[in-house]
Design a protein around this motif. Structure first.
Motif, mmCIF file in Angstrom:
data_model
loop_
_atom_site.group_PDB
_atom_site.id
_atom_site.type_symbol
_atom_site.label_atom_id
_atom_site.label_comp_id
_atom_site.label_asym_id
_atom_site.label_seq_id
_atom_site.Cartn_x
_atom_site.Cartn_y
_atom_site.Cartn_z
ATOM 1 N N TRP A 1 0.852 -1.192 0.000
ATOM 2 C CA TRP A 1 0.000 0.000 0.000
ATOM 3 C C TRP A 1 0.885 1.237 0.000
ATOM 4 O O TRP A 1 2.066 1.178 0.302
ATOM 5 N N TYR B 1 -2.696 -0.658 8.343
ATOM 6 C CA TYR B 1 -1.510 -1.355 7.863
ATOM 7 C C TYR B 1 -0.228 -0.962 8.573
ATOM 8 O O TYR B 1 0.698 -1.768 8.662
ATOM 9 N N GLU C 1 -7.814 3.702 3.173
ATOM 10 C CA GLU C 1 -7.627 4.143 1.798
ATOM 11 C C GLU C 1 -8.934 4.677 1.203
ATOM 12 O O GLU C 1 -10.015 4.429 1.721
#
Length: 171
Positions: A5, A72, A109
């Protein structure tokens, strides 16, 4: 995370949560206000959200004190502390507002519906027929947020929910 990511924060991003936790000044467009802070520990803070959903204005968000954009990149210990404080604030909501349930949710996101580039776990009081997931968000006034934050702080005291947080701080 090995290229799985990338950050979505724009160049020069002024994080509204970091500004709030630093004590200001707050950038133009930052909807946070000092009275939104319910409490903080060494690694985690709980704040009132400026948005409401449906007829019930007021829910809380659990955020890391240090800037982490998404699930994350949370260190394991911070992630564990976030869950500990999520449980504590859900119990305080039960005491303060007497909802018939609580829900939590978190977004990562743009495609995951994240709008602020600082990790935040939403904690919602739930009521019959509230249709939480069917409503668009709306702004909650600073005054209403301050009243609800004060009531949650009082509920933490009244229900003796402070206990010993994982990092040794009560407030």
């Amino acid at each position: 995370m090995g290229g799985l990511w990338k950050s979505h924060a724009p160049q020069g991003y002024a994080c509204p949560f970091c500004e709030l936790l630093a004590g200001g000044p707050l950038s133009e467009g930052n909807l946070c206000v000092p009275t939104d802070l319910i409490y903080r520990t060494e690694s985690v803070a709980v704040i009132m959200a400026c948005d409401g959903f449906g007829p019930y204005g007021g829910h809380a968000m659990v955020i890391p004190v240090q800037h982490h954009e998404a699930l994350y990149d949370l260190p394991d210990e911070v992630a564990a502390n976030i869950m500990f404080e999520t449980r504590r604030i859900a119990l305080a909501m039960k005491h303060a507002w007497n909802p018939e349930g609580t829900s939590t949710r978190q977004h990562n996101e743009p495609a995951g519906n994240q709008h602020v580039w600082h990790y935040h776990q939403h904690v919602f009081p739930r009521f019959p027929g509230d249709n939480l997931y069917g409503h668009l968000r709306h702004r909650v006034s600073v005054e209403e947020r301050a009243q609800k934050a004060a009531r949650l702080r009082a509920a933490l005291d009244e229900a003796n929910l402070w206990g010993d947080s994982p990092d040794g701080f009560g407030y």
